[in-house]
Enzyme design. Structure first.
Site, PDB file in Angstrom:
ATOM      1  N   CYS A  81       4.208  17.518  -1.520  1.00 28.45           N
ATOM      2  CA  CYS A  81       4.477  18.923  -1.245  1.00 28.45           C
ATOM      3  C   CYS A  81       2.857  19.515  -0.706  1.00 28.45           C
ATOM      4  O   CYS A  81       2.330  18.931   0.125  1.00 28.45           O
ATOM      5  CB  CYS A  81       5.039  19.864  -2.033  1.00 28.45           C
ATOM      6  SG  CYS A  81       5.623  21.364  -1.161  1.00 28.45           S
ATOM      7  N   HIS A 195      10.254  16.758  -2.074  1.00 25.41           N
ATOM      8  CA  HIS A 195       9.972  16.950  -3.535  1.00 25.41           C
ATOM      9  C   HIS A 195      11.078  15.695  -3.818  1.00 25.41           C
ATOM     10  O   HIS A 195      12.181  15.592  -3.982  1.00 25.41           O
ATOM     11  CB  HIS A 195      10.316  18.210  -4.118  1.00 25.41           C
ATOM     12  CG  HIS A 195       9.503  19.269  -4.190  1.00 25.41           C
ATOM     13  ND1 HIS A 195       8.457  19.388  -5.009  1.00 25.41           N
ATOM     14  CD2 HIS A 195       9.445  20.334  -3.068  1.00 25.41           C
ATOM     15  CE1 HIS A 195       7.789  20.562  -4.492  1.00 25.41           C
ATOM     16  NE2 HIS A 195       8.293  21.001  -3.428  1.00 25.41           N
ATOM     17  N   GLU A 197      10.960  14.363  -6.956  1.00 25.18           N
ATOM     18  CA  GLU A 197      11.535  14.895  -8.260  1.00 25.18           C
ATOM     19  C   GLU A 197      12.709  15.851  -8.168  1.00 25.18           C
ATOM     20  O   GLU A 197      13.439  15.970  -9.332  1.00 25.18           O
ATOM     21  CB  GLU A 197      10.324  15.302  -9.070  1.00 25.18           C
ATOM     22  CG  GLU A 197      10.131  16.578  -8.648  1.00 25.18           C
ATOM     23  CD  GLU A 197       9.171  16.968  -7.592  1.00 25.18           C
ATOM     24  OE1 GLU A 197       8.781  17.973  -7.149  1.00 25.18           O
ATOM     25  OE2 GLU A 197       9.037  16.083  -6.592  1.00 25.18           O
TER      26      GLU A 197
END
Length: 215
Positions: A81, A195, A197
């Site tokens: 990011c 992202h 994750e």
């Protein structure tokens, strides 16, 4: 056990990233300690918020030096990011330009779309031969951002002391009237605007693909 450090400089969704990396079987630490960050098998540089604030925070704790030292030693780094954005030459927010790390040539600017931020799941046009996107070329990933880079030129790694003949690979995403860099790979340097994750199974696969470069 293969280790990874999530670099702690005050910006980023660090807990989510740590859980995701631990789920991939890594020994994970959150730290700004230079030696530990340098010696880990993998280093993740997260980031949320404004470009200028993040790059200033990174430099305040010497994170820019750690990143360069790792890359010069061929040790993998993953920016995520705003942690990806600050790797570019500059970021332009509210009419002001801020110098980035210059590891990727290009400028991070406001996304050209009717609705900003770009928030939610979107597809990625994966680069041919991409390691990060291997096996997940048609999957969707989670984005939350208002700024992005519309170009990515190879920086002069030789001048930076980084030994790599890799010309780099760029994966793209289209949103509104913008086509922007979704992921970048060059030698030991990797980065994603989205992202991983927070991208469910596809994000886990991407992290495992990255881990495969050093584990």
């Amino acid at each position: 056990m293969t280790s990874a450090v999530v670099f702690d400089y005050g910006f980023g969704n660090v807990r989510s990233m740590m859980r995701a990396l631990a789920h991939c079987g890594l020994d994970v630490a959150l730290t700004s300690d230079h030696r530990q960050a340098f010696e880990a098998d993998g280093l993740v540089v997260p980031g949320v918020g404004a470009f200028a604030t993040c790059i200033s925070g990174l430099r305040d704790v010497g994170g820019d030096r750690v990143i360069l030292e790792r890359l010069r030693d061929g040790r993998p780094v993953l920016g995520v990011c705003v942690g990806e954005q600050i790797l570019f030459s500059r970021g332009c927010e509210n009419g002001a330009a801020t110098e980035g790390m210059g590891l990727i040539g290009g400028s991070v600017d406001l996304v050209d779309a009717d609705v900003v931020p770009h928030m939610g799941w979107d597809t990625v046009d994966a680069a041919e031969g991409s390691t990060l996107m291997r096996g997940i070329e048609d999957e969707r990933f989670y984005f939350v951002h208002s700024y992005a880079a519309s170009s990515a030129e190879p920086a002069d790694f030789a001048a930076l002391g980084i030994p790599s003949q890799d010309p780099g690979r760029v994966s793209w995403c289209d949103y509104g009237r913008s086509r922007f860099v979704a992921a970048y790979e060059r030698g030991p340097l990797s980065a994603t605007q989205f992202h991983p994750e927070k991208s469910a199974d596809a994000g886990e696969r991407l992290l495992r693909n990255w881990i495969s470069t050093f584990a």
